[in-house]
Design a protein around this motif. Sequence first.
Motif, PDB file in Angstrom:
ATOM      1  N   UNK A 169       0.830  -1.215   0.000  1.00 43.16           N
ATOM      2  CA  UNK A 169       0.000   0.000   0.000  1.00 43.16           C
ATOM      3  C   UNK A 169       0.855   1.252   0.000  1.00 43.16           C
ATOM      4  N   UNK A 170       0.257   2.355  -0.354  1.00 41.43           N
ATOM      5  CA  UNK A 170       0.973   3.619  -0.442  1.00 41.43           C
ATOM      6  C   UNK A 170       1.004   4.308   0.921  1.00 41.43           C
ATOM      7  N   UNK A 171       2.102   5.006   1.195  1.00 38.32           N
ATOM      8  CA  UNK A 171       2.218   5.789   2.421  1.00 38.32           C
ATOM      9  C   UNK A 171       1.939   7.261   2.116  1.00 38.32           C
ATOM     10  N   UNK A 172       1.751   8.039   3.161  1.00 38.47           N
ATOM     11  CA  UNK A 172       1.485   9.466   2.966  1.00 38.47           C
ATOM     12  C   UNK A 172       2.643  10.168   2.261  1.00 38.47           C
ATOM     13  N   UNK A 173       3.877   9.800   2.609  1.00 37.47           N
ATOM     14  CA  UNK A 173       5.030  10.442   1.968  1.00 37.47           C
ATOM     15  C   UNK A 173       5.128  10.066   0.497  1.00 37.47           C
ATOM     16  N   UNK A 174       4.814   8.825   0.162  1.00 34.01           N
ATOM     17  CA  UNK A 174       4.804   8.411  -1.243  1.00 34.01           C
ATOM     18  C   UNK A 174       3.694   9.115  -2.009  1.00 34.01           C
ATOM     19  N   UNK A 175       2.575   9.297  -1.356  1.00 32.02           N
ATOM     20  CA  UNK A 175       1.459  10.013  -1.965  1.00 32.02           C
ATOM     21  C   UNK A 175       1.840  11.456  -2.240  1.00 32.02           C
ATOM     22  N   UNK A 176       2.529  12.081  -1.301  1.00 34.96           N
ATOM     23  CA  UNK A 176       2.977  13.461  -1.484  1.00 34.96           C
ATOM     24  C   UNK A 176       3.944  13.568  -2.656  1.00 34.96           C
ATOM     25  N   UNK A 177       4.867  12.600  -2.758  1.00 32.95           N
ATOM     26  CA  UNK A 177       5.845  12.622  -3.851  1.00 32.95           C
ATOM     27  C   UNK A 177       5.168  12.463  -5.199  1.00 32.95           C
ATOM     28  N   UNK A 178       4.186  11.582  -5.282  1.00 34.06           N
ATOM     29  CA  UNK A 178       3.515  11.334  -6.556  1.00 34.06           C
ATOM     30  C   UNK A 178       2.650  12.517  -6.992  1.00 34.06           C
ATOM     31  N   UNK A 179       2.091  13.200  -6.034  1.00 35.66           N
ATOM     32  CA  UNK A 179       1.221  14.333  -6.355  1.00 35.66           C
ATOM     33  C   UNK A 179       1.982  15.654  -6.406  1.00 35.66           C
ATOM     34  N   UNK A 180       3.221  15.651  -5.943  1.00 42.37           N
ATOM     35  CA  UNK A 180       4.015  16.869  -5.960  1.00 42.37           C
ATOM     36  C   UNK A 180       3.523  17.923  -4.988  1.00 42.37           C
ATOM     37  N   UNK A 223       0.699   7.332  10.896  1.00 40.75           N
ATOM     38  CA  UNK A 223       1.967   6.711  10.509  1.00 40.75           C
ATOM     39  C   UNK A 223       1.774   5.392   9.745  1.00 40.75           C
ATOM     40  N   UNK A 224       0.551   5.096   9.374  1.00 39.64           N
ATOM     41  CA  UNK A 224       0.295   3.872   8.623  1.00 39.64           C
ATOM     42  C   UNK A 224       0.056   4.145   7.153  1.00 39.64           C
ATOM     43  N   UNK A 225      -0.183   3.072   6.408  1.00 39.68           N
ATOM     44  CA  UNK A 225      -0.448   3.184   4.979  1.00 39.68           C
ATOM     45  C   UNK A 225      -1.867   3.717   4.747  1.00 39.68           C
ATOM     46  N   UNK A 226      -2.086   4.155   3.515  1.00 43.69           N
ATOM     47  CA  UNK A 226      -3.394   4.668   3.114  1.00 43.69           C
ATOM     48  C   UNK A 226      -4.036   3.651   2.175  1.00 43.69           C
ATOM     49  N   UNK A 227      -5.212   3.181   2.534  1.00 44.91           N
ATOM     50  CA  UNK A 227      -5.892   2.174   1.725  1.00 44.91           C
ATOM     51  C   UNK A 227      -7.298   2.654   1.363  1.00 44.91           C
ATOM     52  N   UNK A 228      -7.706   2.363   0.136  1.00 43.22           N
ATOM     53  CA  UNK A 228      -9.046   2.731  -0.299  1.00 43.22           C
ATOM     54  C   UNK A 228     -10.094   1.829   0.339  1.00 43.22           C
TER      55      UNK A 228
END
Length: 236
Positions: A26-37, A61-66
């Motif tokens: 799953x994606x993390x908040x930091x990875x989400x921030x990087x992908x969205x800029x 501090x956990x992953x983000x899941x739909x």
Amino acid sequence: MKSQPSSSIEDYVKVIYSFTEWQDKPITSSQLAARLGVANSSVSEMVRKLKDQGLVDHRPYGAVRLTPEGERLALTMVRRHRLLETFLVQELGYSWDEVHDEAEQLEHAVSDTFVERLAEKLGHPERDPHGDPIPSPNGRVEHPPALPLGSLDPGHEGLITRISDDDPEMLRYLAREHIVLDTTIHVVRRKPFGGPLVIRIGAGSTAHEFDVPDTIASSLWVHTEAPHEGCTLEQV
């Protein structure tokens, strides 16, 4: 009456879905921030909003899941995006490295009626120009039986069925080398000391060898009749 999600919400759920479509982590908040800029603080605020609306599950501090509702919205946006990419290539003459950003702009502006008429116009395609499956109107997704090129042993051969569209420059490079969807490839060997994978492209007198660095090998997915032992599909 339920309000229409904002374009930001649509972007977030689509990115979350796309991150996990071809792998299980799953994606993390930091990875989400990087992908969205965007800044991490902006992501944290939006994730809280998405959770309040029942679109994601998230703990500090956990992953983000739909959630199921979030996935339904994501698949709606993915369908729009990939149909628009297909239209831009097939009908308007765009190259496959140009369509992502155009589709990002258009997907928020078109109506559901437009999307379905577009699908009919295109003959209800099953994949976009990069080989990613186009979800059906009811959210069904048929992923091709494919494995990452880098996971295949020497001797395997098959057809390239998916190429990641994350890097437009890589797409232009692959096009120049005639490595596109449905290209026949044969895994020849791995060069020593952590060197690149060597593949043979095509068959007969036109066949030639090509060195594939790991950054490219991880972006190419191949349908092969004989996956090596211990290698499993990341997504079915």
